[in-house]
Design a protein around this motif. Structure first.
Motif, PDB file in Angstrom:
ATOM      1  N   ALA A   1       0.810  -1.194   0.000  1.00  0.00           N
ATOM      2  CA  ALA A   1       0.000   0.000   0.000  1.00  0.00           C
ATOM      3  C   ALA A   1       0.850   1.251   0.000  1.00  0.00           C
ATOM      4  CB  ALA A   1      -0.907  -0.007   1.208  1.00  0.00           C
TER       5      ALA A   1
ATOM      6  N   THR B   1       2.170   2.214  -3.372  1.00  0.00           N
ATOM      7  CA  THR B   1       1.223   2.858  -4.257  1.00  0.00           C
ATOM      8  C   THR B   1       1.053   4.322  -3.919  1.00  0.00           C
ATOM      9  OG1 THR B   1       0.058   0.800  -4.429  1.00  0.00           O
ATOM     10  CG2 THR B   1      -1.077   2.736  -5.212  1.00  0.00           C
ATOM     11  N   ALA B   2       0.935   4.607  -2.633  1.00  0.00           N
ATOM     12  CA  ALA B   2       0.757   6.002  -2.245  1.00  0.00           C
ATOM     13  C   ALA B   2       1.935   6.816  -2.699  1.00  0.00           C
ATOM     14  CB  ALA B   2       0.619   6.113  -0.736  1.00  0.00           C
TER      15      ALA B   2
ATOM     16  N   THR C   1      -3.357   7.315  -9.540  1.00  0.00           N
ATOM     17  CA  THR C   1      -3.753   6.649  -8.292  1.00  0.00           C
ATOM     18  C   THR C   1      -3.552   5.137  -8.314  1.00  0.00           C
ATOM     19  OG1 THR C   1      -6.038   6.487  -9.075  1.00  0.00           O
ATOM     20  CG2 THR C   1      -5.467   8.422  -7.724  1.00  0.00           C
ATOM     21  N   THR C   2      -2.872   4.603  -9.332  1.00  0.00           N
ATOM     22  CA  THR C   2      -2.697   3.159  -9.403  1.00  0.00           C
ATOM     23  C   THR C   2      -1.258   2.779  -9.740  1.00  0.00           C
ATOM     24  OG1 THR C   2      -3.319   3.073 -11.741  1.00  0.00           O
ATOM     25  CG2 THR C   2      -5.097   2.766 -10.112  1.00  0.00           C
TER      26      THR C   2
ATOM     27  N   ALA D   1      -2.440  -2.049  -7.166  1.00  0.00           N
ATOM     28  CA  ALA D   1      -2.645  -1.204  -6.000  1.00  0.00           C
ATOM     29  C   ALA D   1      -3.364   0.068  -6.402  1.00  0.00           C
ATOM     30  CB  ALA D   1      -1.307  -0.878  -5.347  1.00  0.00           C
ATOM     31  N   SER D   2      -4.375   0.442  -5.616  1.00  0.00           N
ATOM     32  CA  SER D   2      -5.142   1.668  -5.860  1.00  0.00           C
ATOM     33  C   SER D   2      -5.142   2.529  -4.610  1.00  0.00           C
ATOM     34  CB  SER D   2      -6.592   1.338  -6.235  1.00  0.00           C
ATOM     35  OG  SER D   2      -6.652   0.614  -7.436  1.00  0.00           O
ATOM     36  N   LEU D   3      -4.830   3.804  -4.787  1.00  0.00           N
ATOM     37  CA  LEU D   3      -4.896   4.763  -3.694  1.00  0.00           C
ATOM     38  C   LEU D   3      -6.346   5.205  -3.540  1.00  0.00           C
ATOM     39  CD1 LEU D   3      -3.534   6.744  -1.675  1.00  0.00           C
ATOM     40  CD2 LEU D   3      -3.323   8.342  -3.590  1.00  0.00           C
ATOM     41  N   ASN D   4      -6.935   4.979  -2.355  1.00  0.00           N
ATOM     42  CA  ASN D   4      -8.316   5.393  -2.095  1.00  0.00           C
ATOM     43  C   ASN D   4      -8.387   6.864  -1.682  1.00  0.00           C
ATOM     44  OD1 ASN D   4      -9.205   2.721  -2.551  1.00  0.00           O
ATOM     45  ND2 ASN D   4      -8.705   2.189  -0.444  1.00  0.00           N
TER      46      ASN D   4
ATOM     47  N   PHE E   1      -5.528   2.369   0.963  1.00  0.00           N
ATOM     48  CA  PHE E   1      -5.302   1.622  -0.276  1.00  0.00           C
ATOM     49  C   PHE E   1      -6.135   0.362  -0.348  1.00  0.00           C
ATOM     50  CE2 PHE E   1      -1.484   3.722   1.070  1.00  0.00           C
ATOM     51  CZ  PHE E   1      -1.062   4.393  -0.053  1.00  0.00           C
TER      52      PHE E   1
END
Length: 194
Positions: free
Chosen positions: A7, A10-11, A114-115, A135-138, A154
Motif C-alpha cells: 500500500a 502505491t501512495a 492513483t494506481t 494497488a489503488s490509492l483510495n 489503499f
C-alpha cells in the motif's frame, strides 16, 4: 505483512509526498482477505491475523522503491477451526516447516495518478515465484479527527496460484487460483502530505 509495504508503495508512486516518508501500518484498519472456490458450490472466505511489512522509498526515484512483507502462516482464519487446522498441515501451508509467507518487491510501475503494479517474489511453503498486485490509492489526506495525522488508504488486489508453490491438494475442485484483497490504512505526520 504485505499491507504496509504494498500500500505504501502505491501512495508514494501516485501522490505528492515528501522524499523521506515514515509511514506506519494501522493494524486496526488493515485486512488481508482471500477466497477459495469449494467444488464449484461456493467460495470460502479467509484472512490472516498476523503480518508486518517494510518499505524504502525515494519520491525522486520510484523504480528504487523496495517493499517487503511477512505473514504468519499459522495465523490463517477461515472461521472454521477444523478446516484451519487442515490448512496449517502438510497438505497445504505446512506451517510447522514453513512458518512465514514472504513477499519482496522487484519493481513498481506507476499506471495512473492513483494506481500502480507491484511485482515481486513471493515465498510460500519454501517455494519462490514471481507475483503481481494491482494497488489503488483510495485517499491521501489528514485524519478528520486528528489533523496532525496524515492517512493513506489503499486497496490491493491480485491472484496467487497455489499449485505454483507445490500446494496441489484437492486442485482443481478446491480452487487453485486464490484471489487476494488487501485493504489498509497507513499513518504519518500530516506534514508529509503536500
Amino acid at each position: 505483512m504485505l499491507i504496509r509495504s504494498l500500500a505504501l508503495t502505491t501512495a508514494l508512486v501516485s501522490a505528492p509526498l515528501a522524499a523521506q516518508a515514515d509511514w506506519t501500518l494501522d493494524p486496526s484498519h488493515t485486512s488481508i482477505m482471500f477466497s477459495v472456490n469449494h467444488l464449484g458450490f461456493s467460495d470460502t472466505i479467509g484472512f490472516f491475523e498476523s503480518f508486518d511489512g517494510d518499505v524504502t522509498f525515494d519520491a525522486n526515484n520510484i523504480p528504487a522503491t523496495e517493499v517487503s512483507f511477512t505473514i504468519d502462516a499459522a495465523s490463517i482464519n477461515t472461521l472454521w477451526e477444523a478446516r484451519d487446522a487442515h490448512i496449517r498441515n502438510a497438505d497445504f501451508l505446512d506451517v510447522e516447516n514453513h512458518p512465514a509467507i514472504t513477499f519482496v518487491s522487484t519493481s513498481v510501475e506507476q499506471t495512473s495518478d492513483t494506481t500502480a503494479i507491484i511485482t515481486g517474489d513471493m515465498t510460500l511453503r519454501g517455494v519462490t515465484q514471481e507475483v503481481t498486485f494491482d494497488a489503488s490509492l483510495n485517499q491521501l489526506a489528514p485524519n478528520p479527527f486528528n489533523p496532525t495525522q496524515g492517512v493513506a488508504g489503499f486497496t490491493i488486489t491480485g491472484e496467487v496460484d497455489r499449485t505454483a508453490f507445490g500446494i496441489d491438494f484437492g486442485a482443481p475442485v478446491i480452487g487453485a487460483i486464490i484471489p487476494v484483497t488487501i485493504n489498509t490504512e497507513l499513518n504519518a505526520p500530516a506534514a508529509l502530505i503536500n
